[in-house]
Design a protein around this motif. Structure first.
Motif, PDB file in Angstrom:
ATOM      1  N   VAL A  81       0.882  -1.159   0.000  1.00 44.32           N
ATOM      2  CA  VAL A  81       0.000   0.000   0.000  1.00 44.32           C
ATOM      3  C   VAL A  81       0.922   1.211   0.000  1.00 44.32           C
ATOM      4  O   VAL A  81       1.552   1.533   1.013  1.00 44.32           O
ATOM      5  CB  VAL A  81      -0.931   0.018   1.239  1.00 44.32           C
ATOM      6  CG1 VAL A  81      -1.753   1.300   1.262  1.00 44.32           C
ATOM      7  CG2 VAL A  81      -1.825  -1.208   1.252  1.00 44.32           C
ATOM      8  N   GLY A  82       1.010   1.839  -1.170  1.00 44.20           N
ATOM      9  CA  GLY A  82       1.971   2.927  -1.307  1.00 44.20           C
ATOM     10  C   GLY A  82       3.377   2.376  -1.155  1.00 44.20           C
ATOM     11  O   GLY A  82       3.747   1.401  -1.788  1.00 44.20           O
ATOM     12  N   GLU A  83       4.153   3.003  -0.290  1.00 43.65           N
ATOM     13  CA  GLU A  83       5.520   2.551  -0.032  1.00 43.65           C
ATOM     14  C   GLU A  83       5.586   1.482   1.057  1.00 43.65           C
ATOM     15  O   GLU A  83       6.646   0.928   1.315  1.00 43.65           O
ATOM     16  CB  GLU A  83       6.389   3.756   0.384  1.00 43.65           C
ATOM     17  CG  GLU A  83       6.570   4.792  -0.692  1.00 43.65           C
ATOM     18  CD  GLU A  83       7.456   4.304  -1.821  1.00 43.65           C
ATOM     19  OE1 GLU A  83       8.445   3.608  -1.550  1.00 43.65           O
ATOM     20  OE2 GLU A  83       7.137   4.601  -2.988  1.00 43.65           O
ATOM     21  N   ASP A  84       4.466   1.243   1.728  1.00 44.46           N
ATOM     22  CA  ASP A  84       4.449   0.297   2.848  1.00 44.46           C
ATOM     23  C   ASP A  84       4.056  -1.099   2.395  1.00 44.46           C
ATOM     24  O   ASP A  84       3.340  -1.288   1.422  1.00 44.46           O
ATOM     25  CB  ASP A  84       3.438   0.748   3.917  1.00 44.46           C
ATOM     26  CG  ASP A  84       3.860   2.029   4.607  1.00 44.46           C
ATOM     27  OD1 ASP A  84       5.075   2.253   4.765  1.00 44.46           O
ATOM     28  OD2 ASP A  84       2.965   2.806   4.989  1.00 44.46           O
ATOM     29  N   VAL A  85       4.517  -2.059   3.181  1.00 45.42           N
ATOM     30  CA  VAL A  85       4.089  -3.442   3.011  1.00 45.42           C
ATOM     31  C   VAL A  85       3.254  -3.783   4.235  1.00 45.42           C
ATOM     32  O   VAL A  85       3.668  -3.556   5.371  1.00 45.42           O
ATOM     33  CB  VAL A  85       5.291  -4.403   2.914  1.00 45.42           C
ATOM     34  CG1 VAL A  85       4.817  -5.847   2.892  1.00 45.42           C
ATOM     35  CG2 VAL A  85       6.127  -4.093   1.684  1.00 45.42           C
TER      36      VAL A  85
END
Length: 178
Positions: A81-85
């Protein structure tokens, strides 16, 4: 079982509940289970006996730990999600974790409350030379389960990020970004 053993075993079992809710994959996702199992290794693994069939016992339980860890990692949802996992242990991953951690706890309780004679007979019949072989086998099983699960989740997180076009970070970058 000592109070420390109860606390450690229950903490390892409860780690799964932290993973049942979706959360960001970060350094604590790795450090908490590694810290607990590291404590267990430091406290209980004094030697790995190699006489008789001790190594066969150890390698059998290490293999079971690896299978449980890899399967648990594969049954953990991993998404970007975006730059996050984000990760979330599914029902199968939770059952596998409890099966692995719970089996060790059950064996320990059984050995202390009526199973010692049967374990001794089994050990003699199968050339397992000491109780330390059992300790080493179960401790290394736990370590292997934790490490392989975390490695599987980490590798899957890198694949998910690369699939959505993010640059794949190195392990050092992943840790320092958090």
């Amino acid at each position: 079982m000592t109070t420390t053993e109860w606390i450690t075993d229950i903490a390892l079992l409860l780690v799964v509940f932290r993973q049942l809710r979706e959360s960001r994959l970060d350094v604590m996702s790795f450090l908490l289970p590694l810290g607990i199992v590291g404590f267990v290794v430091h406290r209980y693994l004094t030697t790995v006996p190699t006489d008789g069939n001790d190594l066969v016992l150890v390698m059998t339980l290490v293999t079971i730990g690896a299978a449980l860890g890899i399967a648990g990692g594969l049954y953990t949802r991993v998404r970007a999600v975006g730059e996050d996992v984000l990760v979330k242990a599914g029902a199968v991953a939770a059952v596998l974790w409890v099966l692995g951690m719970g089996s060790r706890m059950t064996f320990q309780l059984w050995s202390e409350h009526g199973g010692a004679d049967e374990i001794a007979r089994f050990s003699v019949a199968h050339a397992i030379t000491s109780d330390q072989a059992w300790v080493a086998a179960f401790v290394l099983m736990a370590l292997t389960e934790v490490v392989t699960r975390l490695a599987t989740v980490y590798l899957r997180s890198r694949l998910v990020l690369s699939a959505v076009g993010h640059r794949t970070a190195t392990v050092a970058e992943f840790g320092s970004a958090i």
